[in-house]
Design an enzyme around this catalytic site. Structure first.
Site, short mmCIF file in Angstrom:
data_model
loop_
_atom_site.label_atom_id
_atom_site.label_comp_id
_atom_site.label_asym_id
_atom_site.label_seq_id
_atom_site.Cartn_x
_atom_site.Cartn_y
_atom_site.Cartn_z
N SER A 244 0.86 -1.18 0.00
CA SER A 244 0.00 0.00 0.00
C SER A 244 0.89 1.22 0.00
O SER A 244 2.08 1.15 0.28
CB SER A 244 -0.92 0.01 1.22
N LYS A 245 0.25 2.36 -0.35
CA LYS A 245 1.04 3.58 -0.43
C LYS A 245 1.63 3.95 0.93
O LYS A 245 2.53 4.74 1.03
CB LYS A 245 0.18 4.73 -0.94
N ARG A 246 1.07 3.35 1.96
CA ARG A 246 1.60 3.66 3.29
C ARG A 246 2.93 2.97 3.57
O ARG A 246 3.65 3.35 4.48
CB ARG A 246 0.58 3.28 4.37
#
Ligand code: GLU
Length: 449
Positions: A244-246
């Protein structure tokens, strides 16, 4: 294949791109290259709260670094008029209808359905509202959100990756296309843009398969041509976790800053989960030759970030000097020696930046380590005359061997320690001419130079 395909990569600027996003970006670009087509970069920035200009700029910069140069670019926030027009047409056709339920009401209904063992699908209660009931709800201050009325039928397509595919739209809730504040969710703008731009092939992750069922119906409801679809498997970590972008540590930005080559990233992002072995492929052209969507695996594409190190090293070992000339200058490596230096050290590097300490070994000052003073003094006496060249090391060590009887490690290690101060490093045949006769003599005499 259509004469000139147009594909698109459509990230939302709500975070930094990571290696999992590099996969659709590259698969689209490579598809365009392979088939003589073009590539559109579209920023899906209709979510005004989460989209930022800083992320938008970062996406463009990170793609440029990766070698993904779009032929066309636009952002959805500038195209609202097109979406409004499409929404009006859908309303007029009775395919977009206002709903007034609050999230809490919807939640209660879902729980009730699940309690009865029914699928939690929106029950279309809003379709039964009379004009008067709607007016009453609006008088209460409620603003409608708008749902697309799906045809309850099977949507089928021939997927570029997965072959015959279908989604049963009878098992889906009518999707919300417009929020109560009038902003658009992803679905409608995406279809309107794909149609308006003449996108021929939509290549994206398999997390969008269900969306395709809905979107095909939207293309049809708007009376526009339906593109072909291809859904690739998603990159996951070795233990199967999605990216994920996290996950900041796998952002293209952090990998770039850590000194990885874009080609290493490209090879890992594209070849993992393909029919090809994961190996370093230096150019986009060569990668485009290798990757055929029809041969992607359908299993998740598991990858190990540690594989990047090996890929990167293999690319660096083969990297021609012109490709690193500027970076070596940036590391402070003297221009006149840079090419020979690169030839001498590249086989020892995992990343280009690791060349810097070897330049310090060449240029000095190095504090020599003299383990056997008599041996080193004898070697110093036998040091060939200037100028040094590619054959100097061999000639010298043969002479030292003949004079002292030392061979193998006993011959080379004291010389390496005295010349470099280290017990490991690049082949001395390449380093010695760069160190040069003067510094070599000083170091062999035990002096820092
Ligand atoms: N903005 C969407 C995403 O990032 C695009 C999906 C698509 O390619 O249609 O998931």
């Amino acid at each position: 294949m259509v004469a000139s395909p147009l594909v698109r990569f459509a990230p939302s600027p709500t975070g930094f791109l990571h290696i999992g996003n590099a996969r659709p970006a590259l698969l689209n670009l490579l598809f365009a290259r392979r088939h003589g087509g073009r590539f559109l970069l579209r920023l899906d920035d209709t979510d005004r709260e989460r989209s930022t200009e800083a992320f938008a700029e970062a996406i463009r910069a990170d793609l440029a670094w990766l070698g993904v140069a779009p032929d066309l670019f636009y952002r959805q926030s500038e195209r609202t008029a097109l979406y409004d027009a499409a929404a009006e047409r859908l309303k007029a056709a009775g395919r977009l209808y206002p709903c007034y339920e609050t999230p809490e009401e919807l939640d209660r209904r879902r729980k009730r359905q699940l309690g009865r063992g029914q699928p939690p699908i929106y029950d279309r209660a809003a379709l039964d509202l009379t004009t008067g009931e709607r007016a009453a709800l609006e008088a209460e201050g409620r603003h409608p959100h708008w749902r697309f009325k799906l045809d309850h039928r099977m949507v089928a397509w021939d997927d570029l990756v997965r072959g015959e595919s279908h989604v049963d739209c009878a098992s889906l809730s009518d999707p919300v296309l417009v929020r109560a504040d009038g902003s658009y969710l992803y679905t409608l703008p995406s279809v309107v843009d794909d149609a308006e731009s003449g996108i021929t092939h939509v290549i994206r992750g398999e997390d969008h398969v269900t969306n395709t069922g809905v979107q095909v119906q939207l293309f049809e409801a708007l009376g526009t041509a339906v593109p072909r679809f291809g859904h690739h498997n998603l990159l996951t970590t070795a233990d199967g976790e999605g990216l994920s972008k996290r996950l900041g540590h796998l952002s293209l930005r952090s990998l770039r800053d850590a000194g990885y080559e874009p080609a290493a990233l490209r090879s890992l992002a594209v070849l993992t989960g393909s029919a090809e072995s994961v190996r370093p492929v230096a150019s986009l052209e060569a990668l485009a030759e290798l990757v055929d969507l029809a041969h992607l695996s359908r299993a998740p594409a598991r990858f190990d970030p540690a594989e990047l190190d090996g890929l990167n090293a293999r690319l660096v070992h083969e990297m021609p000097f012109p490709e690193v000339r500027e970076r070596l200058a940036g590391l402070g490596i003297a221009e006149d020696a840079a090419e020979a230096f690169w030839g001498a050290v590249r086989a020892n590097l995992g990343r280009v930046g690791e060349a810097a300490p070897w330049w310090r070994v060449v240029a000095g000052p190095v504090t020599p380590v003299v383990t056997d003073a008599a041996f080193v003094a004898e070697a110093a006496r036998l040091l060939p005359n200037a100028p040094f060249g590619p054959g100097t090391w061999k000639a010298w060590t043969e002479a030292v061997k003949a004079a002292t009887g030392a061979k193998g490690r006993a011959l080379f290690m004291p010389l390496r320690l005295a010349l470099t101060g280290l017990d490991h490093g690049p082949d001395l045949a390449g380093l010695l001419p760069l160190i040069g006769p003067e510094r070599a003599a000083q170091r062999l005499a035990g002096d820092a130079a």
